[in-house]
Scaffold this motif. Structure first.
Motif, PDB file in Angstrom:
ATOM      1  N   GLU A 195      31.166 106.798  16.002  1.00 19.70           N
ATOM      2  CA  GLU A 195      30.041 107.626  16.423  1.00 19.70           C
ATOM      3  C   GLU A 195      30.334 109.115  16.276  1.00 19.70           C
ATOM      4  N   ASN A 196      31.539 109.524  16.587  1.00 17.32           N
ATOM      5  CA  ASN A 196      31.891 110.942  16.516  1.00 17.32           C
ATOM      6  C   ASN A 196      32.930 111.227  15.438  1.00 17.32           C
ATOM      7  N   SER A 197      32.889 110.437  14.375  1.00 16.43           N
ATOM      8  CA  SER A 197      33.842 110.608  13.274  1.00 16.43           C
ATOM      9  C   SER A 197      33.108 111.065  12.019  1.00 16.43           C
ATOM     10  N   PRO A 198      33.249 112.324  11.645  1.00 17.79           N
ATOM     11  CA  PRO A 198      32.583 112.812  10.431  1.00 17.79           C
ATOM     12  C   PRO A 198      33.083 112.065   9.197  1.00 17.79           C
ATOM     13  N   SER A 199      32.212 111.914   8.228  1.00 23.81           N
ATOM     14  CA  SER A 199      32.589 111.305   6.962  1.00 23.81           C
ATOM     15  C   SER A 199      33.690 112.128   6.299  1.00 23.81           C
ATOM     16  N   VAL A 200      34.756 111.463   5.856  1.00 27.65           N
ATOM     17  CA  VAL A 200      35.855 112.167   5.214  1.00 27.65           C
ATOM     18  C   VAL A 200      35.422 112.734   3.867  1.00 27.65           C
ATOM     19  N   ILE A 201      34.505 112.052   3.195  1.00 20.06           N
ATOM     20  CA  ILE A 201      34.073 112.471   1.866  1.00 20.06           C
ATOM     21  C   ILE A 201      33.169 113.696   1.942  1.00 20.06           C
ATOM     22  N   THR A 202      32.170 113.665   2.824  1.00 19.96           N
ATOM     23  CA  THR A 202      31.186 114.738   2.857  1.00 19.96           C
ATOM     24  C   THR A 202      31.364 115.702   4.031  1.00 19.96           C
ATOM     25  N   GLY A 203      32.116 115.267   5.042  1.00 19.51           N
ATOM     26  CA  GLY A 203      32.278 116.097   6.231  1.00 19.51           C
ATOM     27  C   GLY A 203      31.109 116.004   7.193  1.00 19.51           C
TER      28      GLY A 203
END
Length: 358
Positions: A195-203
């Motif tokens: 839920e609170n983890s930004p996408s590593v690829i796009t941020g």
């Protein structure tokens, strides 16, 4: 690295392939395999067998045939944690796989599937980040553009391992394990974990809606998903793989000819593709062809969609998800009615004939 050292590594890699039944025809730049199942069995023996040493320590979780009343099998999910007991049980369970088991990539959620009637282990399932580029998924199943995929691949996961262990594998319980991925707990756990983890690829801080799960059959099509509700066969993969190289002892050889920073690319959320990229760099450096990856293991591609509007959502046409109305009770009842009751006598015989745990 000197040319003499490169040639020595090249010969060793080719020998490692041959030891596992994979012949490299250098003149034709072609991989030759007579028996894919035997190759996979040998690789699995190398990669998975260590888990057998934990059998005595996890015995309390393992069922005897006499512990199982087939008509009362009722699964529940337990998340695999980092504690030693869970890791030992997971390792033991994977030792029963006849194909090499990887550890998964990027985001991972793993489950034990236990039986309520006896609290014994039915099987396991592991989800990981999907591979970035997979034409059978991208073109034939979802039909998205590159931009759409970058936006919504976050909402997909791949079952990299799924199945039942003995003696539950004697009573079609692998199909039951596949059905547990539709339990609401799975998508709810996914949401809570990311839920609170930004996408590593796009941020971006994307909504962690798990709308789509896919998997690959080990040998073409898989009996597990055949005619199983909500699991759909789409087509076959193209037959490229890295396991016949990375699982045969050659991975450390590869590391010697690839710049160390290349091994960090997996950190950018690029999924399992990074091993293929690493291998291509190494093969070129050693004067070998990329065709060494084209082993011809065409694997059946299956999808399991968790949302009614899964395609609309993955294409970005909506930001709202309409979940399919699955309940554990309905899915388990379906398994009993469709797969167990009509063949109960046969399954009971299979169970009784299966040797008990030593």
């Amino acid at each position: 690295m000197e040319e003499k050292q490169k040639q020595a590594l090249k010969r060793k890699i080719i020998k490692n392939l041959k030891d596992y039944g994979v012949i490299w025809n250098e003149k034709k730049h072609q991989v030759i395999v007579e028996d894919f199942r035997e190759v996979q069995r040998k690789l699995a023996e190398r990669t998975n067998s260590k888990g057998q040493e934990y059998k005595s320590t996890v015995q309390k979780y393992l069922a005897e045939s006499s512990d199982i009343d087939i008509s009362k099998i009722n699964p529940y999910l337990v998340t695999v944690e980092s504690k030693a007991e869970h890791q030992r049980l997971w390792a033991y369970a994977t030792s029963h796989w006849s194909v090499p088991v990887t550890v998964g990539y990027g985001r991972r959620i793993r489950y034990f599937v236990f039986d309520r009637q006896n609290d014994k282990l039915i099987g396991i399932v592991g989800l990981c980040d999907p591979v970035i580029g997979l034409s059978v998924r991208d073109d034939e199943s979802i039909g998205w553009t590159k931009a759409q995929k970058i936006h919504r691949l976050y909402n997909c996961m791949t079952a990299y391992i799924l199945g039942a262990i003995p003696p539950y594998n004697q009573v079609l319980a692998s199909k039951l394990v596949a059905l547990t991925l539709m339990f609401p707990k799975v998508r709810e756990d996914f949401y809570q974990k990311y839920e609170n983890s930004p996408s590593v690829i796009t941020g971006e801080n994307k909504k962690p809606y798990l709308a789509y799960i896919d998997t690959l059959g080990a040998f073409g099509k898989s009996a597990i998903y055949n005619r199983l509700t909500n699991w759909e066969f789409i087509n076959y993969t193209k037959g490229q793989s890295h396991l016949h190289i990375t699982a045969n002892g050659s991975w450390e050889l590869i590391r010697q000819v690839v710049p160390e920073d290349a091994f960090e690319t997996y950190k950018f959320g690029q999924g399992p593709n990074w091993k293929m990229r690493i291998l291509k760099i190494a093969l070129r450096e050693l004067g070998l062809s990329d065709e060494m990856l084209s082993i011809g293991w065409q694997r059946g591609y299956y999808r399991c969609t968790l949302a009614e509007n899964w395609q609309e959502y993955l294409l970005g046409d909506t930001n709202q998800v309409v979940w399919k109305d699955f309940t554990p009770e309905d899915l388990v009842s379906y398994w009993h009615a469709r797969w167990v009751t009509p063949r109960l006598d046969t399954l009971q015989t299979n169970l009784e004939l299966y040797p008990d745990q030593e």
